[in-house]
Write a protein that holds these residues in place. Structure first.
Motif, mmCIF file in Angstrom:
data_model
loop_
_atom_site.group_PDB
_atom_site.id
_atom_site.type_symbol
_atom_site.label_atom_id
_atom_site.label_comp_id
_atom_site.label_asym_id
_atom_site.label_seq_id
_atom_site.Cartn_x
_atom_site.Cartn_y
_atom_site.Cartn_z
ATOM 1 N N GLU A 83 -9.301 -6.297 -5.652
ATOM 2 C CA GLU A 83 -10.211 -6.005 -6.757
ATOM 3 C C GLU A 83 -10.518 -7.279 -7.513
ATOM 4 N N ASP A 84 -11.646 -7.237 -8.203
ATOM 5 C CA ASP A 84 -11.998 -8.290 -9.144
ATOM 6 C C ASP A 84 -12.357 -7.584 -10.444
ATOM 7 N N ASP A 85 -13.029 -8.272 -11.347
ATOM 8 C CA ASP A 85 -13.345 -7.666 -12.641
ATOM 9 C C ASP A 85 -14.329 -6.504 -12.546
ATOM 10 N N TYR B 87 -9.787 -2.681 1.115
ATOM 11 C CA TYR B 87 -8.424 -2.169 1.235
ATOM 12 C C TYR B 87 -7.883 -2.383 2.636
ATOM 13 N N VAL B 88 -6.565 -2.295 2.755
ATOM 14 C CA VAL B 88 -5.868 -2.370 4.037
ATOM 15 C C VAL B 88 -4.777 -1.303 4.032
ATOM 16 N N ILE B 89 -4.558 -0.706 5.203
ATOM 17 C CA ILE B 89 -3.456 0.243 5.386
ATOM 18 C C ILE B 89 -2.601 -0.271 6.533
ATOM 19 N N VAL B 90 -1.294 -0.344 6.303
ATOM 20 C CA VAL B 90 -0.337 -0.762 7.321
ATOM 21 C C VAL B 90 0.846 0.197 7.312
ATOM 22 N N GLY B 91 1.555 0.228 8.427
ATOM 23 C CA GLY B 91 2.743 1.067 8.499
ATOM 24 C C GLY B 91 3.219 1.244 9.925
ATOM 25 N N ALA C 65 -2.283 8.647 2.801
ATOM 26 C CA ALA C 65 -1.688 7.345 3.112
ATOM 27 C C ALA C 65 -1.126 6.686 1.856
ATOM 28 N N ILE C 66 -1.849 6.780 0.755
ATOM 29 C CA ILE C 66 -1.388 6.183 -0.508
ATOM 30 C C ILE C 66 -0.076 6.826 -0.949
ATOM 31 N N ALA C 67 0.057 8.127 -0.748
ATOM 32 C CA ALA C 67 1.251 8.866 -1.190
ATOM 33 C C ALA C 67 2.398 8.788 -0.193
ATOM 34 N N ALA C 68 2.151 8.302 1.014
ATOM 35 C CA ALA C 68 3.176 8.272 2.055
ATOM 36 C C ALA C 68 4.319 7.335 1.666
ATOM 37 N N PRO C 69 5.529 7.662 2.095
ATOM 38 C CA PRO C 69 6.673 6.798 1.775
ATOM 39 C C PRO C 69 6.667 5.511 2.591
ATOM 40 N N GLU C 70 7.479 4.572 2.169
ATOM 41 C CA GLU C 70 7.688 3.341 2.931
ATOM 42 C C GLU C 70 8.103 3.731 4.344
ATOM 43 N N PRO C 71 7.708 2.979 5.334
ATOM 44 C CA PRO C 71 7.105 1.658 5.269
ATOM 45 C C PRO C 71 5.577 1.652 5.235
ATOM 46 N N MET C 72 4.933 2.815 4.982
ATOM 47 C CA MET C 72 3.481 2.835 4.846
ATOM 48 C C MET C 72 3.106 2.014 3.617
ATOM 49 N N GLY C 73 2.026 1.272 3.714
ATOM 50 C CA GLY C 73 1.549 0.486 2.588
ATOM 51 C C GLY C 73 0.033 0.473 2.539
ATOM 52 N N ARG D 50 -3.330 -5.568 -5.007
ATOM 53 C CA ARG D 50 -2.268 -4.743 -5.569
ATOM 54 C C ARG D 50 -2.099 -3.506 -4.705
ATOM 55 N N ARG D 51 -1.002 -2.820 -4.942
ATOM 56 C CA ARG D 51 -0.740 -1.561 -4.245
ATOM 57 C C ARG D 51 -1.767 -0.530 -4.705
ATOM 58 N N ALA D 52 -2.306 0.238 -3.785
ATOM 59 C CA ALA D 52 -3.284 1.271 -4.133
ATOM 60 C C ALA D 52 -2.588 2.435 -4.844
ATOM 61 N N VAL D 53 -3.341 3.086 -5.714
ATOM 62 C CA VAL D 53 -2.878 4.297 -6.401
ATOM 63 C C VAL D 53 -3.887 5.412 -6.122
#
Length: 173
Positions: A66-68, A74-78, A53-61, A7-10
């Motif tokens: 995660e599991d239970d 994690y991965v960071i792309v942009g 990085a999490i707060a950065a606008p697109e196209p950063m991702g 999922r997308r990081a928060v």
């Protein structure tokens, strides 16, 4: 078999991401990066940078696996930080900046899922080529990326603040 969710990081993931980064560096880079640099890593400092990085606008991702039991990678792309280190590929180039797993989950499939999420994000953002940098001595990471279609795209290079020589890898999207 672990059932990973990507999922997308928060912002609330940043502390865990900092811990994963420190554990990942110490696991993967011992013998590549000087021990004093590894021992000085601070998860809180890393978390602060990852929050940006999490707060950065697109196209950063930024995406997490995660599991239970919680977040385990994690991965960071942009977009690239600098055209100076970018190769001569077709069309706009995106960057896979970082992909780390908590060492106990290496080999469980979480890394592949994160990789695929990052590449899909770059493709959807309109990038036609992706690049990443791998420490030249990190043969495990090289095998991981080669298995996913990446290829070496240049000679080893050591930037002014880099801990060891790295090699650029590329993937046509």
């Amino acid at each position: 078999m672990t059932r990973w969710r990507v999922r997308r990081a928060v912002d609330a993931d940043a502390e865990r991401i900092g811990e994963i980064t420190v554990a990942g560096w110490r696991n993967a880079y011992r013998g590549i990066v000087p021990d004093d640099r590894l021992d000085a890593l601070d998860a809180a400092e890393v978390a602060a940078r990852r929050r940006d990085a999490i707060a950065a606008p697109e196209p950063m991702g930024v995406f997490v696996a995660e599991d239970d039991t919680g977040v385990a990678g994690y991965v960071i792309v942009g977009p690239p930080f600098s055209d100076e280190l970018t190769g001569d590929g077709p069309g706009p180039t995106g960057l896979l900046m970082t992909l780390y797993l908590d060492p106990p989950v290496i080999g469980t499939g979480a890394g592949g899922l994160l990789h695929d999420a990052g590449v899909a994000h770059l493709r959807a953002a309109g990038f036609r080529r992706a690049e990443l940098w791998v420490y030249t001595a990190n043969t495990d990471a090289q095998a991981f990326y080669a298995h996913r279609g990446w290829r070496v795209d240049g000679e080893p290079y050591q930037g002014p603040e880099w801990s060891a020589p790295a090699t650029r890898w590329a993937l046509d999207l």
